[in-house]
Each structure stands twice: as structure tokens, then as C-alpha cells.
Write an enzyme that holds these catalytic residues in place. Sequence first.
Site, mmCIF file in Angstrom:
data_model
loop_
_atom_site.group_PDB
_atom_site.id
_atom_site.type_symbol
_atom_site.label_atom_id
_atom_site.label_comp_id
_atom_site.label_asym_id
_atom_site.label_seq_id
_atom_site.Cartn_x
_atom_site.Cartn_y
_atom_site.Cartn_z
ATOM 1 N N ASP A 297 -3.459 4.275 -0.170
ATOM 2 C CA ASP A 297 -3.112 5.695 -0.200
ATOM 3 C C ASP A 297 -3.106 6.208 1.234
ATOM 4 O O ASP A 297 -3.917 5.768 2.058
ATOM 5 C CB ASP A 297 -4.131 6.478 -1.035
ATOM 6 N N ASP B 226 1.956 7.628 -6.504
ATOM 7 C CA ASP B 226 1.179 8.675 -7.161
ATOM 8 C C ASP B 226 2.003 9.951 -7.325
ATOM 9 O O ASP B 226 1.970 10.596 -8.379
ATOM 10 C CB ASP B 226 -0.084 8.993 -6.358
#
Length: 171
Positions: free
Chosen positions: A118, A136
Site C-alpha cells: 500500500d 483498494d
Amino acid sequence: MTPFRSGLAALLATLVLDQASKLWLYFGTDLVLTQPWRLAPFADFVVVWNRGVSYGLFQQEGGLGRWLLVGISLAAAIGLSVWMVRAGSRLLAVALGLIVGGALGNAIDRAAYGAVFDFVHLHAGTWSWYVFNVADAAIVAGVVGLILDSLRPVGRSPHADVSEDRTHPQA
């Protein structure tokens, strides 16, 4: 373009953009050594390895948990892909394609690295949102699309014209 082809295009675009952004940021830049990169007063690029699921829940340190999450992601991707094949609208198919592409992108990370990479951190003052990636964001956009599709009237095509009902002519 058919709903399925639209969904497939969304799936492939999500998967390619997700993996390309992760590979470029991690291997093609010095982000790991020079983070955070300030993009705006409310956004940074950082490196976070998420061994859990959304919001860092269910962190998995062992191999069993890692592969269990990969299996769940793949099972969800297969089930949602079957739904995408049967989708009757482009909105539904694209929403499902975004979710499947995101699930596969994160499953690839988890299988290859043991965690999901991430890198986008949004914040304002002392408020901080979780760190996320393209996969995401696509999953969230896909869920919004599913909600919007569920709010549409059922059983009527958006282009149907009631005045052209030729099965019951007016007397």
C-alpha cells in the site's frame, strides 16, 4: 460493447494499473529510502506492507494465514467473475470487474511478497485515513457501483418505450 466486455476491460485495466504502479514505485524509485513523498497537503506516498485485509484487520504473520487470504481472494474473484459474466447491465459488470481486478491485484502481492504493498496516505491535520493502493481504490469504486446498480428499477430496460408494446394492440 457488451456488459461482460465492459467488466472485463475494467478488470484488466485495474489489474494492470495496480501492478504497474506498485512495481514502479517499489522497484523503479527510491520511495522506500526517501518516504514520505508529499503529493499535496493532504496526500503522501509511503511504503506500508499490509499483512491483513482492509484497514489492516486480521494481520497474518504466518504462512497459513497468508495463503488462506490468497485463497479467499481467489475464491471471491471466481464467484464475482461468474456474476460478471451474467451481469445484465454495464454498470454492474464494470463494478464487478473493478472488484475482481482489485482482489486479484492484492492476491498477487500477497502470494509474491507475503503482504500487500500500500502506498497512498490521505490525511488532514491530525486525521489520518488508512494507506491504500490502486486495487483498494478500485474495490471501493466497485462497491459504490454495486450500490448504485441495486438502486436502479428492476425489470425495465432504461431504453424501453411503453408506447411500442405491439403484443396488445389498442382497440
